[in-house]
Scaffold this active site. Structure first.
Site, PDB file in Angstrom:
ATOM      1  CB  CYS A 191      16.702 -15.481  37.788  1.00 38.69           C
ATOM      2  SG  CYS A 191      17.988 -15.687  36.555  1.00 38.69           S
ATOM      3  CB  CYS A 196      11.729 -14.187  35.194  1.00 35.16           C
ATOM      4  SG  CYS A 196      10.126 -14.947  34.963  1.00 35.16           S
ATOM      5  CB  CYS A 222      21.003 -17.760  35.354  1.00 35.76           C
ATOM      6  SG  CYS A 222      20.889 -18.341  33.664  1.00 35.76           S
TER       7      CYS A 222
END
Length: 142
Positions: A95, A21, A99
């Protein structure tokens, strides 16, 4: 499969899950805490954040303490490419594109409210949603 003595050999590879996150201070820490508590050493657990906070959200700590899980020793960690590469399952929680993506990995995005700035009454349903998702994930992986 058996070894040369005829004893059964099992695949000793332990699945690895990475929770990501933004701040690695609430959702991903609660998810990691639940996975450690439910799966024990049968699943390797990692968590990280794209922009880690200085410390874990104290309300997330309190919410987890209410269900008997202590996450006070955890610290927010920065998301690294190595952590993603070393994980079999990558679960993101808001996020976005921060990522890294690697073919062959299992990716899931869990749409969960961010507990940041919320009181315990607002964090409990987030915690309980995470627990339900973790129980389902453990059943799938094991």
């Amino acid at each position: 499969m058996t070894d040369r003595t005829g004893a059964a050999v099992t695949d000793a590879r332990i699945p690895s899950v990475l929770f990501v996150c933004v701040h690695n201070a609430g959702r991903s820490q609660m998810a990691a805490g639940f996975l450690r508590a439910i799966a024990g050493d049968r699943i390797e657990v990692r968590s990280a954040g794209s922009i880690p906070a200085d410390s874990i959200n104290p309300v997330a700590v309190e919410a987890m303490r209410e269900v008997g899980i202590d996450i006070t020793a955890e610290q927010p960690k920065v998301l690294t490419t190595d952590a993603v590469q070393a994980s079999d399952v990558v679960i993101t929680m808001g996020c976005g594109d921060a990522c890294p993506f690697f073919p062959g990995k299992r990716y899931e995005d869990w749409a969960l409210d961010d507990p940041a700035g919320r009181g315990i009454d607002a964090v409990r349903p987030i915690r309980d949603d995470i627990r339900t998702r973790i129980e389902r994930l453990v059943a799938e992986l094991l």
